[in-house]
Design a protein around this motif. Structure first.
Motif, PDB file in Angstrom:
ATOM      1  N   THR A   1       1.340  -0.876  -0.252  1.00  0.00           N
ATOM      2  CA  THR A   1      -0.009   0.496  -0.164  1.00  0.00           C
ATOM      3  C   THR A   1       1.156   1.077  -0.417  1.00  0.00           C
ATOM      4  O   THR A   1       1.878   1.098   0.629  1.00  0.00           O
ATOM      5  CB  THR A   1      -1.088   0.214   1.706  1.00  0.00           C
ATOM      6  OG1 THR A   1      -1.442  -1.059   1.330  1.00  0.00           O
ATOM      7  CG2 THR A   1      -1.995   1.055   0.985  1.00  0.00           C
TER       8      THR A   1
ATOM      9  N   ALA B   1       2.213   4.770   1.039  1.00  0.00           N
ATOM     10  CA  ALA B   1       2.077   5.182   2.212  1.00  0.00           C
ATOM     11  C   ALA B   1       1.696   5.841   2.635  1.00  0.00           C
ATOM     12  O   ALA B   1       1.374   7.092   1.686  1.00  0.00           O
ATOM     13  CB  ALA B   1       3.603   6.029   3.030  1.00  0.00           C
ATOM     14  N   VAL B   2       0.671   6.189   3.085  1.00  0.00           N
ATOM     15  CA  VAL B   2      -0.577   6.518   3.980  1.00  0.00           C
ATOM     16  C   VAL B   2       0.283   8.391   5.118  1.00  0.00           C
ATOM     17  O   VAL B   2       0.438   7.856   6.364  1.00  0.00           O
ATOM     18  CB  VAL B   2      -1.772   5.729   5.181  1.00  0.00           C
ATOM     19  CG1 VAL B   2      -2.843   6.386   4.857  1.00  0.00           C
ATOM     20  CG2 VAL B   2      -1.941   4.928   3.632  1.00  0.00           C
ATOM     21  N   PRO B   3       0.259   9.670   4.641  1.00  0.00           N
ATOM     22  CA  PRO B   3       0.090  10.170   5.360  1.00  0.00           C
ATOM     23  C   PRO B   3      -0.644  10.834   6.224  1.00  0.00           C
ATOM     24  O   PRO B   3      -1.933  10.416   6.398  1.00  0.00           O
ATOM     25  CB  PRO B   3      -0.373  11.877   4.366  1.00  0.00           C
ATOM     26  CG  PRO B   3      -1.090  10.774   3.391  1.00  0.00           C
ATOM     27  CD  PRO B   3      -1.243   9.891   3.524  1.00  0.00           C
ATOM     28  N   ALA B   4       0.384  11.036   7.324  1.00  0.00           N
ATOM     29  CA  ALA B   4      -0.553  11.263   8.825  1.00  0.00           C
ATOM     30  C   ALA B   4      -1.612  12.518   9.146  1.00  0.00           C
ATOM     31  O   ALA B   4      -1.811  12.732   7.617  1.00  0.00           O
ATOM     32  CB  ALA B   4       1.057  11.288   9.803  1.00  0.00           C
ATOM     33  N   VAL B   5      -2.803  11.431   9.826  1.00  0.00           N
ATOM     34  CA  VAL B   5      -3.366  12.940   9.944  1.00  0.00           C
ATOM     35  C   VAL B   5      -3.629  14.002  11.144  1.00  0.00           C
ATOM     36  O   VAL B   5      -2.881  13.844  12.228  1.00  0.00           O
ATOM     37  CB  VAL B   5      -4.916  12.229   9.436  1.00  0.00           C
ATOM     38  CG1 VAL B   5      -6.438  13.376   9.913  1.00  0.00           C
ATOM     39  CG2 VAL B   5      -4.987  11.176   8.719  1.00  0.00           C
TER      40      VAL B   5
ATOM     41  N   ALA C   1      -4.421   5.183   8.871  1.00  0.00           N
ATOM     42  CA  ALA C   1      -3.358   6.271   8.570  1.00  0.00           C
ATOM     43  C   ALA C   1      -3.259   7.697  10.296  1.00  0.00           C
ATOM     44  O   ALA C   1      -3.775   7.233  10.933  1.00  0.00           O
ATOM     45  CB  ALA C   1      -3.822   8.280   8.062  1.00  0.00           C
ATOM     46  N   HIS C   2      -2.335   6.954  10.688  1.00  0.00           N
ATOM     47  CA  HIS C   2      -1.571   7.501  11.886  1.00  0.00           C
ATOM     48  C   HIS C   2      -2.343   8.995  12.379  1.00  0.00           C
ATOM     49  O   HIS C   2      -2.433   8.974  11.275  1.00  0.00           O
ATOM     50  CB  HIS C   2      -0.378   7.839  12.431  1.00  0.00           C
ATOM     51  CG  HIS C   2       0.380   7.883  14.257  1.00  0.00           C
ATOM     52  ND1 HIS C   2       0.362   9.135  13.784  1.00  0.00           N
ATOM     53  CD2 HIS C   2       0.102   7.307  14.595  1.00  0.00           C
ATOM     54  CE1 HIS C   2       0.905   9.369  15.475  1.00  0.00           C
ATOM     55  NE2 HIS C   2       0.816   7.785  15.734  1.00  0.00           N
TER      56      HIS C   2
ATOM     57  N   THR D   1       1.773  -2.682  11.502  1.00  0.00           N
ATOM     58  CA  THR D   1       1.180  -2.761  10.669  1.00  0.00           C
ATOM     59  C   THR D   1       1.664  -3.941   9.942  1.00  0.00           C
ATOM     60  O   THR D   1       2.722  -4.271   9.542  1.00  0.00           O
ATOM     61  CB  THR D   1       1.917  -1.347   9.872  1.00  0.00           C
ATOM     62  OG1 THR D   1       0.954   0.013  10.362  1.00  0.00           O
ATOM     63  CG2 THR D   1       1.004  -1.362   8.712  1.00  0.00           C
TER      64      THR D   1
ATOM     65  N   SER E   1      -5.638   9.162  12.297  1.00  0.00           N
ATOM     66  CA  SER E   1      -6.636   8.696  12.053  1.00  0.00           C
ATOM     67  C   SER E   1      -8.335   8.284  13.322  1.00  0.00           C
ATOM     68  O   SER E   1      -7.835   7.712  13.884  1.00  0.00           O
ATOM     69  CB  SER E   1      -7.156   7.657  10.811  1.00  0.00           C
ATOM     70  OG  SER E   1      -6.527   6.258  11.336  1.00  0.00           O
TER      71      SER E   1
ATOM     72  N   HIS F   1      -3.186   0.550   5.399  1.00  0.00           N
ATOM     73  CA  HIS F   1      -4.450   1.384   4.364  1.00  0.00           C
ATOM     74  C   HIS F   1      -4.785   2.967   6.000  1.00  0.00           C
ATOM     75  O   HIS F   1      -5.558   3.710   6.094  1.00  0.00           O
ATOM     76  CB  HIS F   1      -5.865   1.220   4.009  1.00  0.00           C
ATOM     77  CG  HIS F   1      -5.471   0.772   2.927  1.00  0.00           C
ATOM     78  ND1 HIS F   1      -5.032  -0.884   2.177  1.00  0.00           N
ATOM     79  CD2 HIS F   1      -5.789   1.376   1.382  1.00  0.00           C
ATOM     80  CE1 HIS F   1      -5.043  -0.160   1.606  1.00  0.00           C
ATOM     81  NE2 HIS F   1      -5.461   0.175   0.842  1.00  0.00           N
TER      82      HIS F   1
ATOM     83  N   TYR G   1      -5.920   6.433  16.061  1.00  0.00           N
ATOM     84  CA  TYR G   1      -5.228   6.091  16.221  1.00  0.00           C
ATOM     85  C   TYR G   1      -3.672   6.754  16.267  1.00  0.00           C
ATOM     86  O   TYR G   1      -3.742   8.131  15.797  1.00  0.00           O
ATOM     87  CB  TYR G   1      -4.998   5.080  14.917  1.00  0.00           C
ATOM     88  CG  TYR G   1      -3.656   4.546  14.417  1.00  0.00           C
ATOM     89  CD1 TYR G   1      -2.818   3.508  15.660  1.00  0.00           C
ATOM     90  CD2 TYR G   1      -3.004   4.888  13.644  1.00  0.00           C
ATOM     91  CE1 TYR G   1      -1.681   3.239  15.506  1.00  0.00           C
ATOM     92  CE2 TYR G   1      -1.313   3.683  12.804  1.00  0.00           C
ATOM     93  CZ  TYR G   1      -0.433   3.402  14.417  1.00  0.00           C
ATOM     94  OH  TYR G   1      -0.029   2.773  13.881  1.00  0.00           O
TER      95      TYR G   1
END
Length: 599
Positions: A240, A242-246, A382-383, A412, A385, A380, A403
């Motif tokens: 996947t 990389a999902v950017p942090a929120v 995200a930190h 993960t 989220s 999937h 999270y």
């Protein structure tokens, strides 16, 4: 090259499909008398099947030899000790056929031969001057498949070409790997099998690089993805992006919400929309964190419960989880598993009481974790989220659980199914999904087996160095099934000439000694030209049955001596195109030789 009379050939064709056959290749190979079932996943090879199999083998051998590989042959019955040294006696788990001799010594039926290849090189070579080396064999392999299926596609006994390269360093391995990769491309091109080269996981084999050669086919067990930009991978190997942090600074504190009977994602979303309406839009399945309870069956027999958190609009792909948890096999949890863990409330599981979030978790001086099941999050997630998820109590969920703020995880993993339209990890565009049959697999093994079995040589400086290895497999019997899937119609098989059991089937239809004598003469003349020939000389078999058998067996051309014989004509039928043409008897051999023999 051979001439065979059908009246003498050891073959019986069937008009009905076998009851256990699921796919076309299985149905037709049994009906046409190529193979016969002995037990689930075990087949007898009959003369026609062996003829095709040997022609496939010949192409594989020619290209392996052209690439510089040398052939060896190991036994299939092997002692336990080498596999114990590499930990594979346990790692293979129930897939390994184990047995004892009369003295109580442990043996196995080889699923692969890495250990034997490594040990033979260790026995004979000791210097960098002996390398590089690539050796191969074509040998039966044995795996106790839980669910054999699709005839020759997934069996317990199968024929495999396995090759291994031995180099002094990674640079040498890269060259050997590329040479075998090119050889495989040539093999499948010559066989006429379309293929896609896909990135793959190494699994229990180990190594730093792995690629599968997949034949795109609807009945295939492997699912692979590709992008317009050239990315291709088995779904198990897809990563996947990389999902950017929120930023969760403005997310309110977590809040428990009563959700009676909301033990499915659909009912949960509906109740949340009524109880806590969203400021903008509506709650959707993708806003929920679904926590799925799974079991890892480890090779040593231990059974470990763990939980995976995934977006509620995605389903868990057990094969992808298994690739992350190798060599363990993954199953869904049973009611008995839940009974042993009362903190896991089915339909209402949240991360607050599992994994590192559990107050019962302990870690001893050796780092061994106890007191709670392990908890993993899909890639999937995200930190930062925020999620709607279970509150670990019947009829209760929690909203705004973040999270990194309210819960963490043990790690993960890639857990959810890959969907069409997902972005390729290399940024080359959206993914499309197809199914395929794995016909080849190559691995850059590195030093896993060389270290375990102490395969070392002296390098150019006189220092002891561990050898670097590569592994390269082709499922030869599976390739034959793939060819049958690719080359058939509703009447039977349609083999290409280079693998067909015969290239021409001479068919005598009608009565009279002169007609049969002419057919026999033509069959001999074709054979003398160097063609493989079947002569259907059966006297009391109707023309309809003979033509039906020709279509079922799949021989590329029929030469029919029948109605036109009195006028000096014979008929040439093309099995693949269905076209036929009448030619003078004197020209028939030349016409077919031109079609079938190299210029």
């Amino acid at each position: 090259m051979a001439l065979h009379k059908l009246s003498e050939l050891f073959v019986r064709t069937l008009r009905e499909n076998p009851a256990d056959a699921e796919v076309d290749s299985h149905k037709l190979l049994v009906r046409a008398g190529y193979i016969r079932r002995v037990s689930p996943g075990v087949y007898t090879w009959l003369p026609l099947g062996l003829k095709v199999l040997r022609k496939v083998e010949a192409i594989v051998r020619e290209e392996m030899e052209a690439a510089g590989a040398q052939e060896v042959l190991f036994p299939a019955l092997l002692p336990r000790e080498p596999y114990e040294a590499t930990n594979r006696w346990e790692e293979y788990g129930p897939n390994l056929f184990r047995l004892k001799d009369r003295r109580g010594n442990d043996y196995l039926l080889a699923p692969t031969h890495e250990e034997m290849f490594t040990l033979i090189v260790k026995d004979l070579y000791s210097s960098y001057k002996d390398l590089p080396l690539t050796i191969y064999q074509i040998q039966n392999k044995y795996r106790d498949e839980a669910r054999p299926r699709a005839g020759l596609i997934r069996t317990r006994e199968f024929l495999m070409k396995d090759a291994y390269s031995f180099d002094i360093d990674e640079e040498g391995l890269a060259q050997s790997y590329d040479a075998m990769r090119e050889a495989y491309k040539q093999i499948f091109t010559r066989l006429g099998i379309p293929f896609v080269i896909c990135a793959a996981t190494s699994g229990a084999m180990g190594g730093s690089r792995s690629e599968e050669f997949l034949f795109p086919c609807e009945i295939g067990e492997d699912t692979f993805v590709s992008s317009a930009g050239g990315y291709a991978a088995n779904t198990e190997a897809v990563t996947t992006p990389a999902v950017p942090a929120v930023d969760y600074a403005h997310v309110p504190s977590a809040q428990v919400v009563k959700t009676p009977g909301a033990n499915t994602i659909e009912s949960l979303v509906a109740q949340m929309q009524a109880a806590v309406p969203r400021a903008e839009g509506v709650w959707e399945a993708k806003d929920t964190l679904k926590n799925v309870v799974l079991v890892a069956n480890h090779p040593d027999g231990t059974r470990e419960l763990f939980v995976v958190g995934v977006p509620g609009d995605r389903e868990v792909d057990l094969k992808r989880v298994e690739a992350n948890m190798s060599p363990a096999e993954i199953d869904v949890a049973t009611p008995e598993d839940f009974a042993q863990h009362p903190e896991l409330v089915p339909g209402y599981i949240g991360p607050q009481v599992i994994g590192p979030n559990s107050a019962q978790r302990t870690v001893d001086e050796q780092g061994k974790v106890a007191g709670s099941v392990r908890y993993f999050l899909d890639a999937h997630i995200a930190h930062g989220s925020a999620w709607i998820t279970g509150a670990n109590a019947l009829d209760e969920h929690v909203i705004n659980l973040v999270y990194g703020r309210d819960f963490v995880a043990d790690g993960t993993i890639e857990a959810v199914e890959v969907r069409a339209g997902d972005e390729a990890p290399d940024g080359s565009g959206p993914l499309s999904i197809e199914r395929g049959i794995e016909v080849g697999h190559i691995f850059a093994l590195g030093q896993k087996y060389a270290k375990a079995l102490e395969l070392k040589v002296l390098d150019q400086n006189g220092k002891i160095k561990t050898v670097t290895m590569g592994s390269y497999g082709i499922g030869v019997s599976r390739v034959m099934a793939a060819l049958a899937e690719l080359n058939h119609d509703d009447k039977g098989l349609c083999w290409p000439a280079h693998v067909a059991p015969a290239q021409v089937q001479v068919i005598a239809t009608g009565k009279g000694e002169e007609l049969f004598a002419a057919a026999a003469d033509l069959a001999r003349a074709l054979h003398e030209q160097g063609l493989d020939v079947f002569y259907d000389d059966r006297l009391k078999v109707s023309a309809g049955v003979k033509f039906a058998d020709f279509e079922l067996l799949g021989v590329p051309y029929a030469l029919v001596v029948g109605r036109g014989f009195v006028d000096g004509l014979v008929e040439i039928k093309d099995r693949r195109s269905g076209e036929s043409v009448e030619v003078p008897i004197a020209q028939a051999v030349a016409v077919l030789s031109e079609k079938l023999l190299p210029a």
